[in-house]
Design a protein around this motif. Structure first.
Motif, short mmCIF file in Angstrom:
data_model
loop_
_atom_site.label_atom_id
_atom_site.label_comp_id
_atom_site.label_asym_id
_atom_site.label_seq_id
_atom_site.Cartn_x
_atom_site.Cartn_y
_atom_site.Cartn_z
N TRP A 75 17.36 8.33 52.12
CA TRP A 75 17.80 8.47 50.73
C TRP A 75 17.84 9.92 50.25
N GLN A 76 17.04 10.81 50.89
CA GLN A 76 17.10 12.22 50.51
C GLN A 76 18.47 12.82 50.80
N MET A 77 19.19 12.28 51.78
CA MET A 77 20.52 12.80 52.11
C MET A 77 21.54 12.44 51.04
N TYR A 78 21.14 11.58 50.11
CA TYR A 78 22.06 11.15 49.05
C TYR A 78 21.56 11.54 47.66
N GLY A 79 20.67 12.52 47.61
CA GLY A 79 20.28 13.09 46.34
C GLY A 79 19.09 12.44 45.66
N TYR A 80 18.45 11.49 46.31
CA TYR A 80 17.25 10.89 45.74
C TYR A 80 16.02 11.60 46.30
N ASP A 81 15.07 11.93 45.41
CA ASP A 81 13.87 12.62 45.84
C ASP A 81 14.30 13.99 46.40
N ASN A 82 13.41 14.66 47.10
CA ASN A 82 13.71 15.98 47.66
C ASN A 82 13.38 16.02 49.14
N HIS A 83 14.14 16.83 49.86
CA HIS A 83 13.79 17.10 51.25
C HIS A 83 12.49 17.90 51.29
N GLN A 84 11.73 17.69 52.33
CA GLN A 84 10.56 18.52 52.56
C GLN A 84 10.39 18.70 54.06
N TYR A 85 10.26 19.97 54.47
CA TYR A 85 9.94 20.25 55.88
C TYR A 85 8.52 20.74 55.97
N VAL A 86 7.70 20.00 56.72
CA VAL A 86 6.33 20.41 57.00
C VAL A 86 6.10 20.25 58.49
N ASN A 87 5.46 21.23 59.09
CA ASN A 87 5.15 21.16 60.51
C ASN A 87 3.81 20.48 60.75
N ILE A 88 2.74 21.07 60.27
CA ILE A 88 1.40 20.61 60.61
C ILE A 88 0.71 19.90 59.44
N ASP A 89 0.66 20.54 58.30
CA ASP A 89 -0.16 20.03 57.20
C ASP A 89 0.38 18.70 56.66
N TYR A 90 -0.54 17.88 56.19
CA TYR A 90 -0.13 16.65 55.54
C TYR A 90 0.53 16.97 54.19
N PRO A 91 1.61 16.27 53.86
CA PRO A 91 2.25 16.51 52.56
C PRO A 91 1.57 15.77 51.42
N ILE A 92 0.49 15.06 51.73
CA ILE A 92 -0.29 14.34 50.74
C ILE A 92 -1.76 14.70 50.93
N PRO A 93 -2.62 14.45 49.94
CA PRO A 93 -4.05 14.70 50.14
C PRO A 93 -4.59 13.91 51.32
N PHE A 94 -5.52 14.52 52.05
CA PHE A 94 -6.14 13.81 53.16
C PHE A 94 -7.25 12.92 52.59
N ASN A 95 -6.86 11.72 52.25
CA ASN A 95 -7.77 10.80 51.57
C ASN A 95 -7.52 9.37 52.05
N PRO A 96 -7.57 9.16 53.39
CA PRO A 96 -7.22 7.84 53.93
C PRO A 96 -8.20 6.76 53.45
N PRO A 97 -7.69 5.54 53.22
CA PRO A 97 -6.32 5.08 53.48
C PRO A 97 -5.36 5.29 52.31
N PHE A 98 -5.78 6.05 51.32
CA PHE A 98 -5.01 6.12 50.09
C PHE A 98 -3.89 7.15 50.19
N VAL A 99 -2.83 6.87 49.42
CA VAL A 99 -1.71 7.79 49.29
C VAL A 99 -1.50 8.04 47.81
N PRO A 100 -0.73 9.06 47.45
CA PRO A 100 -0.56 9.35 46.02
C PRO A 100 -0.07 8.16 45.21
N LYS A 101 -0.56 8.05 43.99
CA LYS A 101 -0.14 6.95 43.12
C LYS A 101 1.34 7.08 42.77
N GLU A 102 1.80 8.30 42.62
CA GLU A 102 3.23 8.51 42.41
C GLU A 102 3.91 8.55 43.77
N ASN A 103 4.09 7.36 44.30
CA ASN A 103 4.59 7.17 45.66
C ASN A 103 6.03 6.67 45.57
#
Length: 991
Positions: A75-103
């Motif tokens: 969907w990012q290829m069609y203008g929804y949300d944004n592209h993000q390039y990350v190599n190593i770091d997590y793009p979300i807080p390291f808080n397993p099993p939880f992910v951001p509420k604004e998911n």
């Protein structure tokens, strides 16, 4: 929505069918394994209604979305949300099993129609969804699954109604599986692989495993079936490539063995496939079978008991206009380029590729290291700076065990029947822990016929001494330097594989030939996989329709890794980088060596006789002009064998005489046209050195002092030497000025991606190029003296190269002798500061008027070449327009130099400027200054300088692969502390 399976590490799927091998069934009497034009397949690809929600909690199935999105897509290829390039770091807080509420959540909807009967079951298949999905049919929850790159199959029979049905799929950007999918790539979301419904009879074969074994004159093909425990009659027929039945049998049991007499074995060079036709009363499954074995003998890797070398690359499903979506045409394009560049192996970094990809590798002949959808090196930086004590945190944490084991089980079960898969890989860069052991056990139980790979040996401090590294079948390493690599090759007890090496980012990689030399020197060195196949970038167009490629940070991301995704052997559109041409010749199928007047051919193929695979043509050139040629078309040479080449050369005498052997495709192959060049070797057969003498001239030369230097004049020229610069700032030939700016001494280059660390851009160093101020070096001249005779003027100018706050980098005794012909003999006696480890380059930079567009040179070409990157080049006389010498890297950098040059000319309509030397030098001619290249971050932002920039270098430091791998080897750095650079600069009016 109130579902929360995506934040429960104990739930990786809900209501999915058990894993099975990948196949597409058809109706009895049909003969297809395709999804298209198959009455048993309802393909749901196409336009879906789509609604995008900033968070899963806001998502709703009730409304009818107004927007339409193609499936498969991201969907990012069609203008929804944004592209993000990350190599190593997590793009979300390291808080397993939880992910951001604004998911972010995408809700997909469409309808389809089916005709229900008591005898038919319906199975809904998703081949790839990132990161997880909830499925609903007619408003009822069907199931849940994660693992982005693996198939999820649901029995939807009980959810269907006769006629029209509505399917809704809620796809989340993140789930607890995100902690296991920290791969080096653009992070994209959506349904990116095929979606379809299979119509199947009530009784059918759910899963089957095909295991071939080879005897001396026959092969046994063993089948193991899972048909839900029923006594289903299964008839199996095996057909050869001509469609003749070579074995058949029938069983009601869960096993069957068939014997094939005098089988043709499968290997990457000769990918012979049999066809399997598996019939039940109401269904047929058509598949292919390859008869091959994979094993080790000591530390040697064997296919069909023959030692092999893996000449490989790492490959993502990645395209600039379709994201993760890989069509058959796109995959074939990749494989065709690989075949034509001598690549025989692929590591699916770092997840299972599209299922059809493996069938193509079977068909066209590639060895595959098939890798699980597993990478968790984001834990490395989870406690601040990257700390090895935390690297293996996820594999150490037993709460992730269910998910990790599930991923390798899906990998092996899906691809178990593919002959191209010779090695399973548990995943990438995740460390070693209790979960690794559980994953190993799971793979071993599912398949013992292949080898097992895993590179990472980092573990938590508390796990010290708990693990035996012998659990893997191969030794695997990433980016070892050459010295350590040879040590490994000498000491390894198991096959040695470099699963990543020769980082191909930007202008590189350097020293590929040295690694390949080690591959062949040691039997236990099984080969390696260059990182990586393609540049990852997002395609956009400017107002004029010009392609622009974007990388990390171009989409407003706060957390990103810049252009580190632009690190492939091909550009995003699959145009080869010069690094791919380097790899091609390092992996060439034949090596020819010379012993006095005898030439020896060494067949580097593992299975094919040379007479069946290749023709050899030879060309003899003098000064770039062909003087003789011939061919060797039926030279029989067994694999891994060496023999004298039958060649008779004419009498040879003179300079710049080069013999080139070229290896052309002889056997028909669907991806390699007959006559395709697959590599070459070249030899210097000169019997004397080139005697480049100055044109004789008795014309008078005068020298007149000016306010800023000396004006030197001859019959058809006038040069102005600027004392402050130690160089000439004007060159007038027959009244026409050739210089746009004064010439300069140059010891710097626009940093390549591989230079970024040592240049001080990626990280500050006490002795980085920038901290040393090499980029600001300029001349400080001392007293200039001039001597004059009737036919020459000699200018002697001692000088230093200096920069603010820095002690001089080098001292130079520059001597210029101007002859009546207009030729300038330049001699630089150079003393480099002792504490400088090396210089990026040393030479002169001329700024010619921009109409100097035509270049001719004798040296390594036709593509750019450097001291450690010229195995794919050969010496000849080359002609090119200046723009053609430019390599347009997505991230601008040093490019286009030519190593080993004997002479070079640049010309416009009126004048030819010639540089030559008795010692080979490097040159570069470009429309761009190094300052512009260094300051610009994207290829499409470059501004032409308005002149032709001509570098004539005594030497240029090699390129290495230091963006991730080793820096340039010592022997390819400009480390000399004392040297003399002599060259002749000769302007001439065109006749």
């Amino acid at each position: 929505m109130n579902y929360n399976y995506h934040q429960d590490l104990n739930i990786v799927r809900m209501n999915t069918m058990p894993d099975r091998s990948y196949y597409i069934p058809c109706s009895p009497g049909d003969d297809t394994s395709s999804k298209e034009y198959n009455e048993r397949v309802l393909l749901l690809n196409g336009s879906w209604q789509f609604a995008y929600f900033p968070s899963f909690s806001e998502a709703s199935l009730e409304s009818t979305p107004d927007n339409v999105l193609p499936v498969p897509s991201n969907w990012q290829m069609y203008g929804y949300d944004n592209h993000q390039y990350v190599n190593i770091d997590y793009p979300i807080p390291f808080n397993p099993p939880f992910v951001p509420k604004e998911n972010p959540c995408g809700v997909y909807k469409r309808t389809f129609s089916v005709e229900l009967t008591e005898k038919t079951r319906f199975y809904l298949n998703f081949e790839g969804v990132d990161s997880c999905h909830y499925v609903f049919l007619n408003g009822v929850f069907v199931g849940y699954s994660q693992v982005s790159h693996s198939t999820a199959e649901y029995d939807i029979t009980s959810f269907l109604q006769d006629g029209e049905n509505q399917i809704a799929v809620a796809v989340l950007k993140w789930c607890d599986g995100t902690y296991l999918e920290a791969q080096d790539k653009f992070r994209m979301s959506g349904i990116f692989r095929d979606v379809y419904v299979l119509r199947r009879p009530q009784q059918h074969v759910r899963h089957y495993v095909v295991q071939p074994s080879i005897q001396q004159e026959s092969a046994t093909v063993s089948f193991k079936f899972d048909d839900f425990g029923t006594a289903l009659v299964k008839s199996v027929k095996v057909l050869d490539a001509e469609g003749r039945a070579v074995a058949q049998g029938e069983t009601c049991d869960d096993t069957l063995s068939l014997t094939i007499e005098n089988p043709v074995h499968w290997n990457a060079e000769q990918p012979y496939l049999y066809q399997m036709v598996l019939d039940t009363l109401q269904e047929r499954i058509v598949d292919t079978i390859g008869i091959r074995t994979i094993a080790t003998r000591g530390n040697v890797l064997l296919v069909n008991e023959q030692p092999i070398k893996l000449k490989g690359v790492n490959r993502h499903d990645s395209y600039p206009d379709t994201g993760y979506v890989a069509s058959r045409e796109q995959m074939v394009m990749d494989l065709q380029l690989m075949k034509q560049h001598n690549i025989n192996a692929i590591r699916t970094s770092h997840y299972p590729n599209a299922p059809e990809f493996y069938h193509l590798c079977d068909e066209f002949g590639f060895y595959v290291i098939d890798e699980g959808d597993m990478e968790s090196h984001g834990a490395w930086s989870s406690h601040g700076l990257r700390d090895n004590d935390w690297y293996a945190l996820v594999h150490h944490d037993q709460q992730f065990q269910t998910a990790i084991v599930d991923r390798v089980q899906r990998l092996v079960t899906r691809d178990i029947n593919r002959p191209c898969v010779v090695i399973w890989s548990l995943g990438n860069e995740s460390g070693l822990g209790i979960n690794t052991i559980a994953a190993v056990d799971a793979v071993r139980k599912l398949d013992s016929s292949r080898l097992l790979h895993y590179e990472s040996k980092n573990f938590m401090p508390e796990d010290e001494g708990k693990f035996n590294f012998d659990i893997m079948d191969v030794e695997s390493y990433m980016y070892p330097d050459l010295e350590y690599t040879e040590k490994l090759a000498q000491e390894n007890k198991k096959p040695l594989i470099l699963c990543e090496f020769a980082h191909a980012m930007g202008n590189g990689p350097g020293s590929l030939s040295e690694y390949y030399e080690l591959f062949y020197r040691y039997d236990g060195f099984a080969g390696g996989f260059v990182w990586e196949w393609c540049d990852h970038a997002i395609l956009q167009y400017d107002a004029n329709g010009n392609a622009q490629y974007l990388y990390g940070g171009d989409f407003g991301e706060v957390l990103h890794d810049g252009n580190f995704c632009v690190d492939g052997l091909v550009y995003p559109d699959r145009t080869p980088h010069t690094g791919l041409l380097e790899l091609k010749n390092c992996a060439r199928p034949v090596h020819v060596t010379r012993d006095a007047n005898t030439f020896w051919a060494d067949n580097k193929l593992d299975f094919a006789d040379l007479s069946d695979a290749l023709s050899i043509v030879w060309t003899l050139e003098q000064n770039g002009t062909k003087i003789a040629e011939g061919s060797i078309t039926d030279f029989s040479l067994a694999p891994h064998s060496k023999a004298q080449l039958p060649i008779s050369l004419p009498y040879i005498d003179g300079s710049r005489i080069y013999l080139k052997f070229e290896y052309l495709q002889k056997a028909a192959h669907p991806l390699i046209p007959v006559g395709t060049s697959l590599g070459f070797d070249q030899f210097d057969l000169s019997t004397e050195d080139m005697n480049v003498s100055l044109p004789e001239s008795h014309s008078a030369v005068t020298a007149e002092q000016t306010k800023t230097g000396w004006l030197v004049c001859g019959e058809a020229f006038s040069y102005h030497f600027k004392a402050k610069l130690g160089t000439f700032d004007s060159c007038v030939i027959n009244g026409i000025e050739c210089f746009a700016r004064p010439a300069e001494f140059d010891i710097y280059r626009a940093p390549t991606d591989n230079d970024m660390g040592e240049a001080g851009i990626a990280s500050y160093g006490q002795h980085s190029w920038n901290s040393l101020r090499l980029d600001a070096a300029h001349a400080y001249t001392y007293e200039t003296s001039v001597e004059q005779s009737n036919t020459s003027v000699t200018i002697t100018c001692p000088l230093s190269l200096v920069a603010d706050r820095a002690t001089p980098f080098c001292n130079i005794q520059a001597v210029y002798k101007v002859h009546g012909s207009g030729a300038i003999e330049a001699s630089m006696h150079v003393s480099v500061r002792k504490d400088l480890d090396y210089l990026p380059r040393f030479g002169m930079r001329y700024f010619l008027t921009e109409d100097f567009q035509n270049c001719t040179y004798f040296g390594y070409g036709p593509q750019e070449s450097y001291s450690d990157k010229h195995a794919g080049c050969y010496k000849s006389m080359f002609h090119a327009a200046v723009p053609e010498l430019f390599e347009n890297y997505i991230y601008p950098q040093e490019n286009g130099s030519h190593y080993g040059t004997a002479e070079c000319t640049l010309s416009n309509a009126n004048t030819t400027l010639r540089a030559y030397s008795t010692k080979p030098f490097s040159f570069c001619a470009s429309e761009y200054t190094r300052e512009e290249l260094a300051a610009t971050k994207h290829h499409f932002e470059l501004q032409r300088s308005g002149c032709t920039v001509w570098n004539i270098d005594y030497a240029m430091t090699g390129v290495g692969s230091g963006s991730c791998g080793p820096y340039t080897l010592e022997q390819y750095r400009l480390t000399e502390k004392e040297f003399v650079f002599d060259y002749t600069f000769f302007p001439q009016k065109k006749s």
